[in-house]
Design a protein around this motif. Structure first.
Motif, PDB file in Angstrom:
ATOM      1  N   VAL A  29      19.274   5.979  19.615  1.00 18.11           N
ATOM      2  CA  VAL A  29      20.670   5.868  19.204  1.00 18.11           C
ATOM      3  C   VAL A  29      20.688   5.118  17.876  1.00 18.11           C
ATOM      4  N   VAL A  30      21.790   5.206  17.159  1.00 18.92           N
ATOM      5  CA  VAL A  30      21.879   4.595  15.826  1.00 18.92           C
ATOM      6  C   VAL A  30      21.461   3.126  15.851  1.00 18.92           C
ATOM      7  N   ALA A  31      21.832   2.409  16.881  1.00 20.95           N
ATOM      8  CA  ALA A  31      21.496   0.980  16.965  1.00 20.95           C
ATOM      9  C   ALA A  31      19.983   0.742  17.006  1.00 20.95           C
ATOM     10  N   ASP A  32      19.183   1.769  17.287  1.00 21.92           N
ATOM     11  CA  ASP A  32      17.723   1.638  17.307  1.00 21.92           C
ATOM     12  C   ASP A  32      17.101   1.742  15.919  1.00 21.92           C
ATOM     13  N   GLY A  33      17.874   2.171  14.943  1.00 22.31           N
ATOM     14  CA  GLY A  33      17.331   2.415  13.605  1.00 22.31           C
ATOM     15  C   GLY A  33      16.581   1.237  13.018  1.00 22.31           C
ATOM     16  N   ALA A  34      17.124   0.034  13.137  1.00 24.52           N
ATOM     17  CA  ALA A  34      16.470  -1.147  12.560  1.00 24.52           C
ATOM     18  C   ALA A  34      15.138  -1.433  13.252  1.00 24.52           C
ATOM     19  N   ILE A  36      13.225   0.738  14.840  1.00 26.30           N
ATOM     20  CA  ILE A  36      12.290   1.807  14.485  1.00 26.30           C
ATOM     21  C   ILE A  36      11.745   1.575  13.083  1.00 26.30           C
ATOM     22  N   TRP A  37      12.603   1.176  12.155  1.00 24.33           N
ATOM     23  CA  TRP A  37      12.161   0.856  10.794  1.00 24.33           C
ATOM     24  C   TRP A  37      11.117  -0.262  10.828  1.00 24.33           C
ATOM     25  N   ARG A  38      11.373  -1.311  11.631  1.00 26.78           N
ATOM     26  CA  ARG A  38      10.439  -2.443  11.732  1.00 26.78           C
ATOM     27  C   ARG A  38       9.094  -1.997  12.295  1.00 26.78           C
ATOM     28  N   ILE A  39       9.117  -1.175  13.341  1.00 29.27           N
ATOM     29  CA  ILE A  39       7.867  -0.692  13.941  1.00 29.27           C
ATOM     30  C   ILE A  39       7.092   0.135  12.916  1.00 29.27           C
ATOM     31  N   ALA A  40       7.789   0.987  12.164  1.00 26.66           N
ATOM     32  CA  ALA A  40       7.135   1.784  11.121  1.00 26.66           C
ATOM     33  C   ALA A  40       6.543   0.878  10.048  1.00 26.66           C
ATOM     34  N   ARG A  41       7.309  -0.107   9.615  1.00 28.38           N
ATOM     35  CA  ARG A  41       6.835  -1.045   8.585  1.00 28.38           C
ATOM     36  C   ARG A  41       5.603  -1.788   9.064  1.00 28.38           C
ATOM     37  N   ASP A  42       5.659  -2.289  10.288  1.00 31.00           N
ATOM     38  CA  ASP A  42       4.563  -3.097  10.820  1.00 31.00           C
ATOM     39  C   ASP A  42       3.316  -2.285  11.128  1.00 31.00           C
ATOM     40  N   SER A  43       3.448  -0.961  11.197  1.00 25.30           N
ATOM     41  CA  SER A  43       2.273  -0.122  11.473  1.00 25.30           C
ATOM     42  C   SER A  43       1.262  -0.198  10.337  1.00 25.30           C
ATOM     43  N   LYS A  44       1.742  -0.436   9.126  1.00 24.15           N
ATOM     44  CA  LYS A  44       0.919  -0.516   7.923  1.00 24.15           C
ATOM     45  C   LYS A  44       0.141   0.776   7.653  1.00 24.15           C
ATOM     46  N   VAL A  45       0.503   1.846   8.341  1.00 22.29           N
ATOM     47  CA  VAL A  45      -0.152   3.146   8.155  1.00 22.29           C
ATOM     48  C   VAL A  45       0.853   4.191   7.690  1.00 22.29           C
ATOM     49  N   LEU A  46       2.046   4.148   8.235  1.00 25.18           N
ATOM     50  CA  LEU A  46       3.053   5.158   7.910  1.00 25.18           C
ATOM     51  C   LEU A  46       3.628   4.952   6.519  1.00 25.18           C
ATOM     52  N   ASP A  47       4.060   6.061   5.898  1.00 19.02           N
ATOM     53  CA  ASP A  47       4.871   5.958   4.698  1.00 19.02           C
ATOM     54  C   ASP A  47       6.225   5.442   5.160  1.00 19.02           C
ATOM     55  N   LEU A  48       6.603   4.264   4.700  1.00 25.58           N
ATOM     56  CA  LEU A  48       7.850   3.650   5.142  1.00 25.58           C
ATOM     57  C   LEU A  48       9.029   4.268   4.396  1.00 25.58           C
ATOM     58  N   TYR A  52      17.980   2.955   5.840  1.00 26.46           N
ATOM     59  CA  TYR A  52      19.079   3.907   5.960  1.00 26.46           C
ATOM     60  C   TYR A  52      18.600   5.227   6.571  1.00 26.46           C
ATOM     61  N   SER A  53      17.420   5.694   6.154  1.00 26.92           N
ATOM     62  CA  SER A  53      16.935   6.978   6.667  1.00 26.92           C
ATOM     63  C   SER A  53      16.658   6.913   8.166  1.00 26.92           C
TER      64      SER A  53
END
Length: 183
Positions: A29-34, A36-48, A52-53
């Motif tokens: 849900v929209v409230a999960d966006g932040a 999910i962004w943090r998990i992606a950032r912390d992965s240090k592997v994904l293109d962040l 907003y996206s």
């Protein structure tokens, strides 16, 4: 096992990995966006992508994405995906990430199985595609084992050569195409 997986014949149910204990599969849900962004950032592997996206992704592509929630309901892993307009029976997996504290529990595989069964419950699904940069061993193992578990072939071809990326230093993106799937 998700409700969609439980509705599958017994021989297909055996192909799905179960969610690790204490976690549950859900739609974002929209409230999960932040988160999910943090998990992606912390992965240090994904293109962040921009924060907003991820908010837009949770709003516009929730039907083709999943999150894993802990006992408190907080996202601890996710997969974002979309259906290819030119190939409406193909799910493209955009990003997969698992919180560091949850790694090594089979969560990524369970998320992928849950996502594909969720998408297949609403449409014919014959293939999964994703791109992986060379050396991303975790993603290579995830998608190779998914193909094996589902008895599908796996084709690899370079989709985007490194020279196509304007920011330089980006490795090529190798397309993994898995199919046909038996949904």
């Amino acid at each position: 096992m998700t409700a969609a997986q439980a509705d599958l014949p017994t021989d297909l149910q055996a192909k799905f990995l179960k969610m690790p204990e204490g976690l549950r599969l859900d739609s974002p849900v929209v409230a999960d966006g932040a988160a999910i962004w943090r998990i992606a950032r912390d992965s240090k592997v994904l293109d962040l992508n921009s924060s907003y996206s991820y908010l837009l992704w949770c709003r516009d592509f929730a039907a083709t994405s999943v999150v894993a929630r802990d006992a408190d309901g907080e996202p601890v892993g996710f997969i974002t995906g979309y259906v290819r307009p030119e190939r409406p029976n193909t799910l493209v997996v955009w990003q997969v990430a698992v919180d560091h504290a949850q790694r090594g529990r089979g969560l990524a595989g369970a998320l992928l199985d849950g996502l594909t069964s969720k998408v297949a419950a609403g449409r014919a699904l014959t293939a999964v595609e994703t791109t992986i940069t060379p050396g991303n061993t975790a993603s290579e193992r995830l998608f190779t084992s998914y193909a094996a578990r589902h008895g599908a072939s796996l084709e690899r071809t370079v989709l985007f050569d490194a020279g196509l990326f304007p920011d330089g230093g980006h490795e090529p993106e190798v397309l993994y195409r898995i199919g046909p799937l038996g949904y």
